[in-house]
Structures are given as structure tokens and as C-alpha cells.
Design a protein around this motif. Structure first.
Motif, mmCIF file in Angstrom:
data_model
loop_
_atom_site.group_PDB
_atom_site.id
_atom_site.type_symbol
_atom_site.label_atom_id
_atom_site.label_comp_id
_atom_site.label_asym_id
_atom_site.label_seq_id
_atom_site.Cartn_x
_atom_site.Cartn_y
_atom_site.Cartn_z
ATOM 1 N N GLY A 19 20.956 30.153 60.157
ATOM 2 C CA GLY A 19 20.897 28.852 60.824
ATOM 3 C C GLY A 19 20.374 27.766 59.914
ATOM 4 O O GLY A 19 19.474 28.003 59.097
ATOM 5 N N ARG A 20 20.933 26.566 60.037
ATOM 6 C CA ARG A 20 20.500 25.434 59.223
ATOM 7 C C ARG A 20 20.584 24.151 60.040
ATOM 8 O O ARG A 20 21.381 24.039 60.975
ATOM 9 N N GLN A 21 19.743 23.203 59.659
ATOM 10 C CA GLN A 21 19.839 21.848 60.190
ATOM 11 C C GLN A 21 19.874 20.896 59.011
ATOM 12 O O GLN A 21 18.951 20.865 58.197
ATOM 13 N N SER A 22 20.950 20.146 58.900
ATOM 14 C CA SER A 22 21.092 19.228 57.771
ATOM 15 C C SER A 22 20.224 17.997 57.992
ATOM 16 O O SER A 22 19.806 17.689 59.116
ATOM 17 N N VAL A 23 19.976 17.280 56.915
ATOM 18 C CA VAL A 23 19.224 16.026 57.023
ATOM 19 C C VAL A 23 19.973 15.040 57.907
ATOM 20 O O VAL A 23 19.368 14.347 58.738
ATOM 21 N N ALA A 24 21.290 14.970 57.740
ATOM 22 C CA ALA A 24 22.094 14.044 58.555
ATOM 23 C C ALA A 24 21.951 14.370 60.032
ATOM 24 O O ALA A 24 21.832 13.460 60.875
ATOM 25 N N GLU A 25 21.957 15.655 60.375
ATOM 26 C CA GLU A 25 21.785 16.053 61.771
ATOM 27 C C GLU A 25 20.403 15.679 62.281
ATOM 28 O O GLU A 25 20.254 15.222 63.427
ATOM 29 N N ALA A 26 19.398 15.851 61.447
ATOM 30 C CA ALA A 26 18.031 15.524 61.860
ATOM 31 C C ALA A 26 17.863 14.030 62.077
ATOM 32 O O ALA A 26 17.210 13.594 63.037
ATOM 33 N N VAL A 27 18.449 13.214 61.202
ATOM 34 C CA VAL A 27 18.370 11.761 61.354
ATOM 35 C C VAL A 27 19.109 11.334 62.619
ATOM 36 O O VAL A 27 18.619 10.522 63.407
ATOM 37 N N ALA A 28 20.293 11.898 62.832
ATOM 38 C CA ALA A 28 21.081 11.547 64.018
ATOM 39 C C ALA A 28 20.358 11.917 65.306
ATOM 40 O O ALA A 28 20.493 11.232 66.327
ATOM 41 N N ALA A 29 19.573 12.992 65.251
ATOM 42 C CA ALA A 29 18.838 13.439 66.434
ATOM 43 C C ALA A 29 17.513 12.709 66.607
ATOM 44 O O ALA A 29 16.772 12.975 67.560
ATOM 45 N N GLY A 30 17.186 11.791 65.697
ATOM 46 C CA GLY A 30 15.945 11.039 65.790
ATOM 47 C C GLY A 30 14.716 11.820 65.373
ATOM 48 O O GLY A 30 13.588 11.426 65.704
ATOM 49 N N LEU A 31 14.892 12.905 64.619
ATOM 50 C CA LEU A 31 13.762 13.718 64.193
ATOM 51 C C LEU A 31 13.038 13.126 62.992
ATOM 52 O O LEU A 31 11.886 13.492 62.726
ATOM 53 N N LEU A 32 13.726 12.266 62.255
ATOM 54 C CA LEU A 32 13.115 11.500 61.171
ATOM 55 C C LEU A 32 14.000 10.315 60.883
ATOM 56 O O LEU A 32 15.185 10.291 61.253
ATOM 57 N N ASP A 33 13.420 9.287 60.222
ATOM 58 C CA ASP A 33 14.214 8.108 59.896
ATOM 59 C C ASP A 33 14.840 8.266 58.521
ATOM 60 O O ASP A 33 14.470 9.136 57.731
ATOM 61 N N GLN A 34 15.782 7.386 58.214
ATOM 62 C CA GLN A 34 16.530 7.512 56.973
ATOM 63 C C GLN A 34 15.645 7.303 55.752
ATOM 64 O O GLN A 34 15.823 7.964 54.721
ATOM 65 N N ASP A 35 14.675 6.390 55.832
ATOM 66 C CA ASP A 35 13.780 6.169 54.691
ATOM 67 C C ASP A 35 12.994 7.439 54.356
ATOM 68 O O ASP A 35 12.845 7.804 53.177
ATOM 69 N N ARG A 152 8.985 20.276 62.206
ATOM 70 C CA ARG A 152 9.270 20.628 60.818
ATOM 71 C C ARG A 152 9.649 19.408 59.969
ATOM 72 O O ARG A 152 9.449 19.423 58.758
ATOM 73 N N TRP A 153 10.188 18.372 60.593
ATOM 74 C CA TRP A 153 10.653 17.207 59.842
ATOM 75 C C TRP A 153 9.603 16.110 59.706
ATOM 76 O O TRP A 153 9.534 15.440 58.672
ATOM 77 N N SER A 154 8.794 15.910 60.722
ATOM 78 C CA SER A 154 7.903 14.742 60.725
ATOM 79 C C SER A 154 6.458 15.069 61.049
ATOM 80 O O SER A 154 5.665 14.176 61.325
ATOM 81 N N GLY A 155 6.097 16.341 60.998
ATOM 82 C CA GLY A 155 4.720 16.718 61.320
ATOM 83 C C GLY A 155 3.749 16.534 60.174
ATOM 84 O O GLY A 155 2.544 16.681 60.348
ATOM 85 N N ASP A 156 4.267 16.183 58.980
ATOM 86 C CA ASP A 156 3.429 16.048 57.802
ATOM 87 C C ASP A 156 3.983 14.891 56.971
ATOM 88 O O ASP A 156 5.086 14.393 57.214
ATOM 89 N N TYR A 157 3.212 14.459 55.991
ATOM 90 C CA TYR A 157 3.665 13.415 55.070
ATOM 91 C C TYR A 157 4.279 14.044 53.817
ATOM 92 O O TYR A 157 3.673 14.901 53.177
ATOM 93 N N GLY A 158 5.481 13.629 53.482
ATOM 94 C CA GLY A 158 6.088 14.016 52.217
ATOM 95 C C GLY A 158 6.513 15.465 52.109
ATOM 96 O O GLY A 158 6.811 15.949 51.020
ATOM 97 N N ILE A 159 6.559 16.170 53.238
ATOM 98 C CA ILE A 159 6.913 17.590 53.247
ATOM 99 C C ILE A 159 7.740 17.878 54.490
ATOM 100 O O ILE A 159 7.411 17.421 55.584
ATOM 101 N N ALA A 160 8.818 18.650 54.325
ATOM 102 C CA ALA A 160 9.563 19.189 55.457
ATOM 103 C C ALA A 160 9.556 20.707 55.321
ATOM 104 O O ALA A 160 9.631 21.252 54.217
#
Length: 347
Positions: A19-35, A152-160
Motif C-alpha cells: 500500500g502507498r499514498q502519494s504526495v499528490a493524493e495526500a495534498v488532494a485529501a487535505g492532509l498537507l499543503d503544497q508548500d 503521518r503527513w503533518s504530525g511533525d515538522y519537516g518529517i513524514a
């Protein structure tokens, strides 16, 4: 840690779920912003369905198979992790040893947060030298960072954080052996800690009676914000740079090398952190100290909890990155804070 003689690393393995979640999928789902996605510099993260100890068993099987070793020859199983392993009061190391058939091994859990994998290798090395009859040591790591307990995407700074497991076999090199007796050779290890930085992952939070009593998710951003308000960023960056420098210089010195641009290193390998974090906290100092080519693994895995070090060793084996006699310095770091370096060469 100056080793009396080098040790062999055989079968280093990285097991990743399908299983995988791409960055594009995570951004589209609102799990992190593009920046934030751009700063991380990742392609995506592996996402597991298996529990971490089950993944560790898979990695352990791969390592033993690649090493050509029967599990009954393992005298020590060390398992490291940073996040929940599936049961509240339980030893995942014993589960892993049992499932692998390492029936004569002593299983031990290692809790040094993200530096746990490197710490386990160091502990295994020490044990091998003080107990010559131990045989082989198996080091495993495994973590899964699933909702709802971990972002996993936004619970920390600078780390996924990516899910996965690693394993390797550490052992003595046979005297006078012909041919390849290991995949990699471990020449030295070093570890430096700065305990006063533990507040980075505690913040102003009170001690609580059970996990996540203060909220439904692990929130590393909250604790880091509290530390930075109280201590300031320079208190952390200064201590981090000094500790990293000491760890690098000590590891090289213990192998009879010097931390200069003339050091015969082919590679220096950063932890699997976000691109911006590596650029700011690791790349300048590591490049200056060693003069070696900096490798930045993890674009397709993210940070693997306690597994970054062994995952890099697995990459070196899988891709045949190091020729015989070529050196790589592998850097690890974990909350607390602790920094470790491993110096390895091609076998």
C-alpha cells in the motif's frame, strides 16, 4: 565505539508494504499543503495493513534467507520501534523471535526513539564481543503510523512517516575465510546524546496516566512549539551541530580515519528526513566534515521510525553501492536527542 576488530553485516533487508499514498493524493485529501509537500521532497509513503511486529517477522525472514542463516543460530534478537506495536503490555521482540524460529535467542526491546535501530546495532556489537559464543545477532525494526493515533503527513515538522520494517544479521567475520563472508563490514560506531533536549518531545505537557490522554493523536508539533518558545531555536540547532560533529569525528577516529576532506569516504548518508530538514541541519556540516558525496535516501519511504539506518544498509546491499574497500558513513538521529554514526565498507 572502537571495535576490537570489524564485524560482518549480512542480509540487511527492508520490507515495505504494498500500500502507498502519494504526495499528490495526500495534498488532494487535505492532509498537507503544497508548500509543505515541496519542503518534504517525497514521492509518497508506504502504508501498511500488517501490524509492525508482523512486518518485522517478514523483514527478519528476508534477512536470514539473504544471510543463508538458520534462525536457530541466532543468539540475540534486538527489536527497536518508536510507535505502538499492537498490544498494551507485551514484548514484540519475543513475538518476532518466536515467529522466526529463533528458539535459543534472547529477545530484547530497544527504545531510543528514531535512533533505536542504530542503538540496537551498537548493543549487539558490544554483546558479540563480550560473549564470543553468542553466535549471530538479529536486529529488527518496525513501525506503522496509522490513523487515528498518528498523522503521518503533518504530525511533525519537516518529517513524514512511512510504514515498514528492517532487519539485519550482525556477526563476527571468520578468520582466514575465502570469498565473501558478509554483505558489508562494520568498522566503528559512535553515539552522542544531549539529554537536555528531551523537552522537544515533551514540551509543557503534564505527565499523563495513559497514552494519548491529552488528545486523540500524537502531536509532535505541539511539544516542539513549547520547547522553542521556552528555549529558542538556536539552543537546539547549536547543540545539534556540536553533537553531530562529535559523532562523525569520533566514528571516523575510532576506525583510524580523520574527519577532513581527505577522508577516504565514498558516501555520507543522511537520515530519512524531509529535504528542507536535511538541507538545513545535515547537508552543510556532513559535506564539510567528510568531503564525501551526500546521499539522501527515503524519497519513496519517508522516515521509517527506528528503521532509517538498517534501511540504508539494505539499499547499499541491494544496489551494490559500495565496492570492496569503499566506505560509507551512515548518520542516524532520534528524539532525546541522540545522534549515531556507523562506518561501513563493502565486503
Amino acid at each position: 565505539m572502537r571495535l576490537p576488530r570489524p564485524l560482518g553485516i549480512s542480509g540487511p533487508s527492508l520490507w515495505l508494504p504494498a500500500g502507498r499514498q502519494s504526495v499528490a493524493e495526500a495534498v488532494a485529501a487535505g492532509l498537507l499543503d503544497q508548500d509543505t509537500a515541496d519542503e518534504l521532497g517525497l514521492q509518497g509513503l508506504p502504508v501498511a495493513e500488517l501490524a509492525p511486529p508482523e512486518m518485522a517477522v517478514e523483514a527478519g525472514r528476508s534477512a536470514l534467507r539473504a544471510a543463508g542463516l538458520d534462525a536457530r543460530a541466532v543468539g540475540l534478537v534486538l527489536h527497536a520501534w518508536i510507535h505502538y506495536q499492537g498490544h498494551d503490555l507485551w514484548s514484540p521482540a519475543h513475538f518476532i523471535a518466536d515467529r522466526l524460529g529463533a528458539e535459543d535467542a534472547v529477545p530484547v526491546g530497544v527504545q531510543q526513539v528514531c535512533n533505536g535501530g542504530a542503538a540496537a546495532v551498537e548493543l549487539a556489537a558490544a554483546r558479540l564481543f563480550v560473549e564470543p559464543g553468542l553466535g549471530h545477532a538479529l536486529v529488527t525494526t518496525a513501525d506503522a503510523f496509522a490513523d487515528p493515533g498518528f498523522d503521518r503527513w503533518s504530525g511533525d515538522y519537516g518529517i513524514a512517516y512511512g510504514d515498514g520494517a528492517t532487519a539485519l544479521v550482525l556477526h563476527h567475520l571468520p578468520d582466514g575465510a575465502n570469498g565473501r563472508s558478509a554483505d558489508l563490514v562494520l568498522h566503528s560506531l559512535s553515539t552522542v546524546a544531549v539529554p537536555r533536549l528531551e523537552r522537544m518531545h515533551r514540551g509543557d505537557d503534564p505527565f499523563s496516566p495513559a497514552a494519548r490522554s491529552l488528545g486523540p493523536r500524537v502531536d509532535i508539533r505541539r511539544t516542539k512549539k513549547a520547547y522553542l518558545r521556552a528555549e529558542g531555536l538556536e539552543a537546539f540547532t547549536g547543540a545539534s551541530a556540536r553533537a553531530l560533529r562529535t559523532a562523525v569525528e569520533s566514528c571516523l577516529a575510532d576506525a583510524g580515519l580523520r574527519a577532513t576532506g581527505d577522508t577516504p569516504l565514498r558516501y555520507v548518508v543522511a537520515p530519512r528526513l524531509g529535504r528542507k530538514t536535511v538541507d538545513l541541519a545535515y547537508a552543510p556540516l556532513l559535506t564539510k566534515l567528510t568531503g564525501a558525496e551526500l546521499l539522501r535516501p527515503g524519497a519513496d519511504t519517508g522516515h521509517l521510525g527506528a528503521g532509517d539506518t538498517a534501511a540504508t544498509l539494505a539499499d547499499l546491499r541491494t544496489h551494490g553501492t559500495l565496492a570492496t574497500g569503499e566506505y560509507a558513513l551512515i548518520v542516524s538521529a532520534g528524539a532525546g536527542f541522540t545522534w549515531s554514526c556507523l562506518l561501513v565498507s563493502g565486503a
